[in-house]
Design an enzyme around this catalytic site. Structure first.
Site, mmCIF file in Angstrom:
data_model
loop_
_atom_site.group_PDB
_atom_site.id
_atom_site.type_symbol
_atom_site.label_atom_id
_atom_site.label_comp_id
_atom_site.label_asym_id
_atom_site.label_seq_id
_atom_site.Cartn_x
_atom_site.Cartn_y
_atom_site.Cartn_z
ATOM 1 N N LYS A 33 0.860 -1.174 0.000
ATOM 2 C CA LYS A 33 0.000 0.000 0.000
ATOM 3 C C LYS A 33 0.890 1.215 0.000
ATOM 4 O O LYS A 33 1.865 1.283 0.760
ATOM 5 C CB LYS A 33 -0.938 0.048 1.200
ATOM 6 C CG LYS A 33 -1.862 1.288 1.137
ATOM 7 C CD LYS A 33 -3.024 1.222 2.099
ATOM 8 C CE LYS A 33 -2.650 1.669 3.473
ATOM 9 N NZ LYS A 33 -3.838 1.791 4.356
ATOM 10 N N GLY A 66 -6.032 6.398 16.583
ATOM 11 C CA GLY A 66 -5.804 7.666 15.900
ATOM 12 C C GLY A 66 -4.357 8.006 15.613
ATOM 13 O O GLY A 66 -4.047 8.680 14.633
ATOM 14 N N ARG A 104 -10.335 -1.740 6.802
ATOM 15 C CA ARG A 104 -9.406 -2.675 7.441
ATOM 16 C C ARG A 104 -8.983 -2.189 8.818
ATOM 17 O O ARG A 104 -8.751 -2.971 9.731
ATOM 18 C CB ARG A 104 -8.216 -3.000 6.540
ATOM 19 C CG ARG A 104 -7.192 -1.879 6.314
ATOM 20 C CD ARG A 104 -6.144 -1.839 7.443
ATOM 21 N NE ARG A 104 -4.885 -1.299 7.023
ATOM 22 C CZ ARG A 104 -4.395 -0.140 7.436
ATOM 23 N NH1 ARG A 104 -5.061 0.642 8.263
ATOM 24 N NH2 ARG A 104 -3.197 0.235 7.023
ATOM 25 N N SER A 161 -3.739 0.122 17.711
ATOM 26 C CA SER A 161 -3.739 -0.157 16.277
ATOM 27 C C SER A 161 -2.796 0.799 15.561
ATOM 28 O O SER A 161 -2.875 2.011 15.759
ATOM 29 C CB SER A 161 -5.160 0.000 15.732
ATOM 30 O OG SER A 161 -5.185 -0.080 14.333
ATOM 31 N N LYS A 166 2.722 11.555 18.657
ATOM 32 C CA LYS A 166 1.301 11.771 18.932
ATOM 33 C C LYS A 166 0.798 10.727 19.917
ATOM 34 O O LYS A 166 1.242 9.575 19.896
ATOM 35 C CB LYS A 166 0.479 11.670 17.636
ATOM 36 C CG LYS A 166 0.782 12.745 16.613
ATOM 37 C CD LYS A 166 0.053 12.476 15.300
ATOM 38 C CE LYS A 166 -1.448 12.563 15.444
ATOM 39 N NZ LYS A 166 -2.132 12.399 14.133
ATOM 40 N N GLN A 212 -12.735 7.312 10.189
ATOM 41 C CA GLN A 212 -12.201 6.178 10.935
ATOM 42 C C GLN A 212 -13.118 5.814 12.098
ATOM 43 O O GLN A 212 -13.314 4.628 12.408
ATOM 44 C CB GLN A 212 -10.795 6.506 11.459
ATOM 45 C CG GLN A 212 -9.738 6.645 10.382
ATOM 46 C CD GLN A 212 -9.329 5.312 9.771
ATOM 47 O OE1 GLN A 212 -9.837 4.263 10.125
ATOM 48 N NE2 GLN A 212 -8.384 5.359 8.843
#
Length: 324
Positions: A73, A221, A109, A295, A227, A137
């Site tokens: 990707k 996020g 996904r 994630s 972050k 999202q």
């Protein structure tokens, strides 16, 4: 293949992908891809980034011989927008099979990865969800969670009242459950069975003191080391910490930085979701445990989902074939 041979490559647009890809398909594909990774039947290369003064290019790749494909990707981000695509290759011959636009695929996904984590880590009776964020999202996150648990109430907080009201109205219909906008962030966290953070914030939006015993958290996020959506107290309270890729987490999981620096968690405490799926680690040992899925979004998830989309597109006669 000789220099004179021609490949037939399938081109799929965002609209083609939207016609094909369901959340059920994404959940099944992501779980399969992560399982193969855990069983050493797949390879995953973490995201790499390069940039100009105005734009950044992100590239990641994966292969799984039992899926029959390998792929990548790539996406570019700038102030003018985002552009995503996936390239799929035949795992045996190396021939290029398909190029597909992949913004929607990426949203699905990412939601599916949290859905799989919720299936293995949240309490079976989890029924109340709090969500931070009201963008694309956040929508697929909630869709996925509602597929794996019987959710009866959702409370959403985001900075703009209009956005959270619009999200609540839309997702009440999509998920067939009550979604309520709330005016204060703590209301989206206190006494919740599942908390989702899907924001663009650089600073923590989830205060660890708000988290109830037994809560499962999906933090999605942040995929930059600078972050964080969860504060160090929240991370420290987690009995089980799971990521989709430990290699990628080491370079991207900003949510862990402060807790690691304090020494309140160590990398040995962090496990991969695929290892939970195959039973090598438990996602939840006790009902009262606080659990966390961090994630990052990894290539094996994209490739596994894209392979399903490609196969279904062929059967449905969708897309445009070109000679390459």
């Amino acid at each position: 293949m000789t220099r004179d041979e021609v490949m037939s490559v399938l081109l799929l647009t965002e609209e083609d992908v939207r016609q094909i890809l369901t959340m059920e398909m994404a959940l099944d594909a992501v779980e399969e891809g992560l399982r193969k990774l855990a069983l050493d039947e797949a390879m995953n290369v973490p995201r790499a980034r390069t940039q100009t003064d105005h734009a950044m290019l992100h590239v990641m790749s994966a292969a799984a011989k039992s899926l029959g494909v390998m792929g990548y990707k790539a996406y570019a981000t700038s102030r003018k927008g985002l552009h995503f695509h996936v390239g799929l290759f035949d795992g045996r011959t190396g021939s290029l099979l398909c190029l597909m636009q992949a913004a929607y695929l990426g949203e699905m996904r990412t939601g599916a990865a949290s859905g799989v984590a919720t299936q293995y880590m949240a309490r079976p009776d989890a029924s109340e969800v709090g969500i931070f964020g009201s963008g694309k999202q956040a929508r697929t996150q909630l869709q996925a969670v509602c597929k794996v648990r019987k959710i009866r109430r959702v409370q959403v907080y985001s900075l703009t009242e209009e956005n959270r009201r619009r999200f609540a109205d839309e997702m009440t219909r999509v998920c067939d459950t009550e979604v309520e906008p709330v005016p204060r962030p703590e209301m989206a966290a206190e006494d919740k069975d599942i908390i989702i953070t899907a924001t663009t914030s650089r600073e923590p939006v989830l205060n660890g003191h708000w988290i109830a015993e037994g809560t499962h958290i999906n933090a999605v996020g942040s995929n930059f080391i600078g972050k964080a959506e969860i504060d160090a107290v929240g991370v420290r309270r987690c009995e089980s910490i799971v990521v989709d890729s430990k290699d990628q987490a080491r370079i991207e999981a900003g949510d862990f930085v402060q807790a690691l620096e304090e020494g309140s968690i160590h990398w040995a405490d962090v496990h991969e979701l695929g290892q939970v799926i195959v039973g090598r680690y438990t996602g939840r040992a006790h009902p009262q445990d606080v659990t966390l899925f961090k994630s990052l979004g990894i290539a094996i998830e994209d490739v596994a989902v894209a392979a399903r989309v490609y196969t279904k597109a062929q059967s449905a006669g969708l897309g445009k074939k070109i000679d390459w």
